[in-house]
Design a protein around this motif. Structure first.
Motif, short mmCIF file in Angstrom:
data_model
loop_
_atom_site.label_atom_id
_atom_site.label_comp_id
_atom_site.label_asym_id
_atom_site.label_seq_id
_atom_site.Cartn_x
_atom_site.Cartn_y
_atom_site.Cartn_z
N THR A 50 -7.19 -1.82 1.37
CA THR A 50 -6.25 -2.25 0.65
C THR A 50 -5.31 -3.59 0.91
OG1 THR A 50 -6.14 -0.54 -1.35
CG2 THR A 50 -4.17 -2.20 -1.49
N ILE A 75 -6.07 -5.47 -4.42
CA ILE A 75 -4.79 -4.76 -5.17
C ILE A 75 -5.58 -3.75 -5.89
CG2 ILE A 75 -2.99 -3.88 -6.00
CD1 ILE A 75 -1.41 -5.71 -4.81
N SER A 93 -6.44 9.92 -5.52
CA SER A 93 -7.67 9.07 -5.36
C SER A 93 -6.79 8.21 -3.77
CB SER A 93 -7.59 7.83 -6.33
OG SER A 93 -8.66 6.97 -6.05
N VAL A 99 -4.67 5.16 -1.23
CA VAL A 99 -4.90 4.09 -1.65
C VAL A 99 -5.59 3.81 -0.03
CG1 VAL A 99 -4.08 2.41 -1.53
CG2 VAL A 99 -3.75 3.73 -2.92
N VAL A 116 -0.29 4.83 -10.27
CA VAL A 116 -1.20 4.87 -9.57
C VAL A 116 -1.86 6.72 -9.09
CG1 VAL A 116 -2.41 4.14 -6.78
CG2 VAL A 116 -0.90 3.04 -8.41
N LYS A 119 -8.62 -1.98 -5.62
CA LYS A 119 -8.68 -0.62 -4.97
C LYS A 119 -7.94 0.58 -5.42
CE LYS A 119 -10.93 -2.77 -1.89
NZ LYS A 119 -11.02 -4.45 -1.93
N ILE A 120 -6.94 0.48 -6.46
CA ILE A 120 -6.18 1.66 -7.02
C ILE A 120 -7.47 2.61 -8.80
CG2 ILE A 120 -4.06 0.53 -5.68
CD1 ILE A 120 -3.81 -0.65 -8.42
N GLU A 121 -6.95 3.49 -8.67
CA GLU A 121 -7.54 3.67 -9.54
C GLU A 121 -6.00 4.62 -10.12
OE1 GLU A 121 -10.24 4.46 -10.37
OE2 GLU A 121 -12.02 4.25 -8.74
N ALA A 159 2.04 1.71 -3.43
CA ALA A 159 0.93 2.09 -4.16
C ALA A 159 1.08 3.18 -4.27
CB ALA A 159 -0.66 1.82 -4.49
N ARG A 160 0.66 4.30 -3.12
CA ARG A 160 0.47 5.46 -3.04
C ARG A 160 1.56 6.50 -3.45
NH1 ARG A 160 -0.39 4.13 3.15
NH2 ARG A 160 -3.02 3.08 2.62
N SER A 162 1.24 -1.06 -0.25
CA SER A 162 -0.10 0.25 0.27
C SER A 162 0.76 0.99 0.31
CB SER A 162 -0.80 0.13 1.49
OG SER A 162 -1.98 -0.71 1.09
#
Length: 490
Positions: A312, A350, A306, A308, A302, A353-355, A296-297, A293
């Motif tokens: 997640t 995953i 939006s 994370v 990503v 939950k992610i844009e 991802a941030r 996570s």
């Protein structure tokens, strides 16, 4: 105030008990002061906000402010609002039958005033528990003023044979019915601007207007709004005059370290008791799960606006244990240990939950999920083994040369199948002497049950640092030396 509510059933008995009314904001303030003085924890189960969000929230309550919690998804905004219920008195008295929880000592509705005028001290009262004093509404584009404030009810007018000019024909909406309660509006910017305007007077003066009826009704409410940052919420924004009437705006945030994130995930994950008993999860696996996570941030693939969500990691942990459980069921094993290769099973948690930004869409959601897992491995790797220098000379010696050479000399590579029983899986990893030597030198105190996950970490880490290659096939993973794979076209 110690009052035996079972013995107080009328307005007269309430007066004899010397009950003192107070507004909901004073209730929250007084009970917060009491808890702080007695060193009681107010917002239990909320981690990572101890020195940031919670002190700001406590200041807002002490200031008797309406509150806007502003932050990205999955930052415990609604949970904080719900926990404020614990700062309310356990019970409050209301006029029995009142639609808007009238205070017997300060009635405001036509029904309550008429009841007291007619029955005096014999007016029946009931007691409302604090758990029933929480109202929540998700702001959606179809929410109307009627839903929130109220409207004229023609059926009531017909049944009571009343004119539309009589205020008894009014049907109250959610906000008047939440009088003396905490009222939460989630995703406030999604509420249409004209609906937001209808909240102005309620927040400031206590007036409500319904179909031409201007009713001076000083509603007693604690408003809590939640919202995403306006630059992310494309569907709308909070109108400026409404923001002006909200006392405190508090910014929430994601966990700042893996340890805090782990507490949240372990607390919130919906795990079946048999999974917990039969599946061992190494600590390093839990850290790796949270690190995904964090990666991802910060990922270029990503959409940072939006966010994370903390969900997640929560759903990823559930998937991780289910992946290990499924393998154990297939090989009829009583117990098993989570493997790094099981992380393939968290990909669906995953991707949902992610844009993704444009570059991420080009890569594909599944590919981005695997990139995030490998990035998390790359980040954690130096915490357990010597760092691999990206700019090292070709002839420079590294602690991994022996292991890389072993793969170079191994014809066909090293296959690690998904559904191997634990004993076969362990024998297979133990069959790589340089891998065993690395653990003895750099992780001599690692627990036996964790050692196989750590061995896999070495393999995946060398792949992430372009020292080995890895290929997914139908039943597992194939690890090979880097250049041999190029030659064979794998």
């Amino acid at each position: 105030m110690n009052i035996d509510i079972d013995k107080i059933k009328t307005l007269g008995q309430l007066k004899k008990a010397n009950y003192k009314s107070k507004s909901i904001k004073d209730e929250l303030r007084d009970n917060l002061i009491h808890k702080i003085k007695h060193k009681e924890q107010v917002f239990k189960g909320v981690w990572g906000y101890e020195n940031s969000v919670i002190p700001e929230l406590e200041r807002a309550i002490l200031s008797r402010h309406n509150i806007n919690l502003l932050g990205l998804r999955g930052q415990a905004k609604t949970r904080l609002a719900r926990l404020m219920v614990n700062l309310l008195d356990e019970y409050i008295p209301i006029i029995k039958g009142s639609e808007i929880n009238d205070d017997p000592l300060n009635p405001i509705s036509r029904y309550a005033l008429d009841s007291i005028e007619k029955e005096g001290d014999s007016t029946p009262i009931s007691w409302l528990h604090r758990n029933d004093r929480f109202y929540e509404k998700l702001a959606t584009p179809d929410v109307t003023v009627t839903d929130l404030i109220g409207d004229v009810d023609p059926i009531k007018a017909a049944n009571l044979k009343l004119s539309y000019a009589d205020d008894r024909v009014i049907h109250f909406g959610m906000i008047p019915r939440a009088n003396r309660c905490i009222f939460v509006i989630n995703e406030l910017p999604d509420l249409q601007a004209r609906i937001q305007v209808s909240l102005f007077n309620i927040l400031q003066e206590g007036d409500i207007q319904i179909r031409g009826f201007k009713i001076r009704m000083p509603l007693d409410l604690q408003f809590v709004f939640t919202a995403n940052p306006e630059d992310y919420t494309n569907r709308g924004s909070i109108v400026t005059p409404l923001k002006d009437r909200i006392g405190s705006q508090i910014l929430t945030h994601y966990p700042e370290d893996v340890e805090t994130a782990r507490k949240i995930t372990e607390q919130e994950s919906n795990l079946e008791s048999r999974q917990i008993e039969k599946i061992y999860v190494p600590d390093i696996a839990k850290d790796l799960l949270e690190q995904i996570s964090f990666e991802a941030r910060n990922s270029e693939y990503v959409d940072a606006k939006s966010g994370v969500s903390a969900r997640t990691s929560i759903t990823a942990l559930e998937n991780l244990l289910s992946t290990a459980e499924l393998r154990a069921l297939k090989v009829d094993a009583e117990k098993t240990t989570v493997r790094l290769s099981d992380f393939t099973g968290v990909v669906p948690a995953i991707t949902g939950k992610i844009e993704l930004v444009y570059e991420g869409e080009q890569e594909g959601a599944d590919a981005v999920a695997m990139i995030l897992i490998e990035s998390a491995i790359k980040t954690l790797f130096p915490s357990y083994f010597p760092k691999i220098n990206k700019l090292e000379r070709k002839d420079a010696q590294t602690p991994y040369d022996e292991l890389v050479s072993w793969f170079y000399e191994t014809d066909g590579g090293f296959e690690l199948l998904d559904d191997l029983p634990d004993d076969e899986y362990q024998v297979l990893l133990n069959s790589i002497p340089p891998l065993n030597n690395l653990l003895k030198e750099y992780q001599p105190n690692v627990k036996e049950e964790d050692s196989y996950f750590v061995k896999e970490l070495v393999l995946w880490g060398l792949v992430a640092h372009k020292k080995l290659s890895k290929r997914r096939f139908l039943e597992g993973y194939l690890f090979k030396d880097l250049y041999g794979s190029y030659i064979s076209g794998l």
